[in-house]
Design a protein around this motif. Structure first.
Motif, short mmCIF file in Angstrom:
data_model
loop_
_atom_site.label_atom_id
_atom_site.label_comp_id
_atom_site.label_asym_id
_atom_site.label_seq_id
_atom_site.Cartn_x
_atom_site.Cartn_y
_atom_site.Cartn_z
N GLY A 3 -1.20 15.27 33.85
CA GLY A 3 -0.73 14.63 32.55
C GLY A 3 0.47 13.91 32.63
O GLY A 3 1.11 13.97 33.55
N ARG A 4 0.81 13.49 31.52
CA ARG A 4 2.18 12.44 31.51
C ARG A 4 3.42 13.29 30.55
O ARG A 4 3.14 13.95 29.72
CB ARG A 4 1.88 11.10 30.93
CG ARG A 4 0.97 10.26 31.91
CD ARG A 4 1.01 8.81 31.52
NE ARG A 4 0.09 7.97 32.30
CZ ARG A 4 0.60 7.50 33.57
NH1 ARG A 4 1.80 7.73 34.12
NH2 ARG A 4 -0.28 7.12 34.29
N LEU A 59 4.01 18.29 28.62
CA LEU A 59 3.07 17.36 29.30
C LEU A 59 1.98 16.94 28.26
O LEU A 59 1.66 17.93 27.72
CB LEU A 59 2.36 18.16 30.67
CG LEU A 59 1.86 17.30 31.41
CD1 LEU A 59 2.93 16.59 32.30
CD2 LEU A 59 1.24 18.45 32.69
N VAL A 66 -1.73 16.20 27.98
CA VAL A 66 -2.75 16.38 28.71
C VAL A 66 -4.47 15.85 28.04
O VAL A 66 -4.39 16.42 26.78
CB VAL A 66 -3.16 17.80 29.39
CG1 VAL A 66 -4.58 17.94 30.14
CG2 VAL A 66 -1.98 18.05 30.15
N GLU A 67 -4.91 14.81 28.31
CA GLU A 67 -6.10 14.29 27.84
C GLU A 67 -7.33 15.21 27.76
O GLU A 67 -7.45 15.83 28.84
CB GLU A 67 -6.53 12.86 28.19
CG GLU A 67 -7.22 12.21 27.26
CD GLU A 67 -7.53 10.69 27.83
OE1 GLU A 67 -8.03 10.58 29.03
OE2 GLU A 67 -6.83 9.99 27.26
N VAL A 80 -5.63 14.74 22.53
CA VAL A 80 -4.63 15.22 23.56
C VAL A 80 -3.99 16.45 23.51
O VAL A 80 -3.70 16.72 22.15
CB VAL A 80 -3.55 14.08 23.55
CG1 VAL A 80 -2.46 14.12 24.51
CG2 VAL A 80 -4.27 12.68 23.92
N LEU A 91 3.39 10.61 35.73
CA LEU A 91 2.20 11.21 35.81
C LEU A 91 2.29 12.44 36.90
O LEU A 91 2.79 12.14 38.11
CB LEU A 91 1.12 10.41 36.40
CG LEU A 91 -0.27 11.04 36.44
CD1 LEU A 91 -0.81 11.28 35.29
CD2 LEU A 91 -1.22 10.17 37.15
#
Length: 157
Positions: free
Chosen positions: A9-10, A31, A33-34, A46, A70
Motif C-alpha cells: 500500500g501507500r 498504510l 491498502v486497497e 481502502v 508505495l
C-alpha cells in the motif's frame, strides 16, 4: 500457530520516528491498502492500517519514506487494548519485520543534489591535474536521462 501478514500500500502521511526511554528507535506510519473487491457502486474500499517498525528498520523508514510512497510490509498482527472512561479500545497494528520500498522517491532534486555532492567530493579527493573518473559516467547519465517516476513501472500484484 501462525501470525503473518503481508501488505502492499501507500503511506498516508510521513513516518514518525521516536525513541523509547532506553533509546530504541521506533517508527510509526499508516498504510492505505486497497481491498480486492468492489462495492455496489463499483468502487474499491481502502483500509488504513497502522504499521510499527523497530531499531534499524525504523531509522531507514523514517529516513527514506514519505507520504504517498508505495511499500510492501511483512510482519505480524498485534492487538493493543486500552481502557479509558470505562470503555475498552482495540487498536490493531502490524509489527513489521521487513519493509520493501516498491517505488522511487519523487524528489529528483534530492538525487541531483546528492550526485553533485559526490562529484565535488571525488574531485576534491583527486587533487590538481587528475582527470575525473566520474566525467564519463556523467556523460552517460546525461545521454540516457534516468530520472523516471515510480509510476513508470507496473507491479504485477
Amino acid at each position: 500457530m501462525l501470525n503473518r501478514i503481508v501488505l502492499i500500500g501507500r503511506l498516508t502521511r510521513d513516518p514518525e520516528l521516536r525513541y523509547t526511554s532506553n533509546g530504541t528507535p521506533v517508527c510509526n506510519f499508516t498504510l492505505a491498502v486497497e481491498r480486492n473487491y468492489t462495492n455496489s457502486n463499483g468502487e474499491k474500499g481502502v483500509d488504513f492500517i497502522n504499521i510499527v517498525t523497530w531499531r534499524g528498520l525504523a531509522e531507514n523508514c523514517a529516513r527514506h519514506l514519505g507520504k504517498g510512497r508505495l511499500v510492501g510490509v511483512d510482519g505480524s498482527l498485534q492487538i493493543r487494548k486500552s481502557e479509558k472512561n470505562n470503555r475498552t479500545y482495540i487498536n490493531p497494528e502490524v509489527n513489521a519485520d521487513n519493509v520493501r520500498f516498491l517505488d522511487f522517491a519523487n524528489n529528483n532534486n534530492q538525487r541531483k543534489n546528492s550526485q553533485a555532492k559526490r562529484n565535488k567530493q571525488q574531485s576534491n579527493n583527486q587533487g590538481p591535474g587528475h582527470q575525473s573518473k566520474n566525467s564519463n559516467s556523467n556523460q552517460v547519465n546525461e545521454k540516457y536521462n534516468d530520472n523516471f517516476e515510480g509510476d513508470d513501472f507496473e507491479v504485477p500484484f
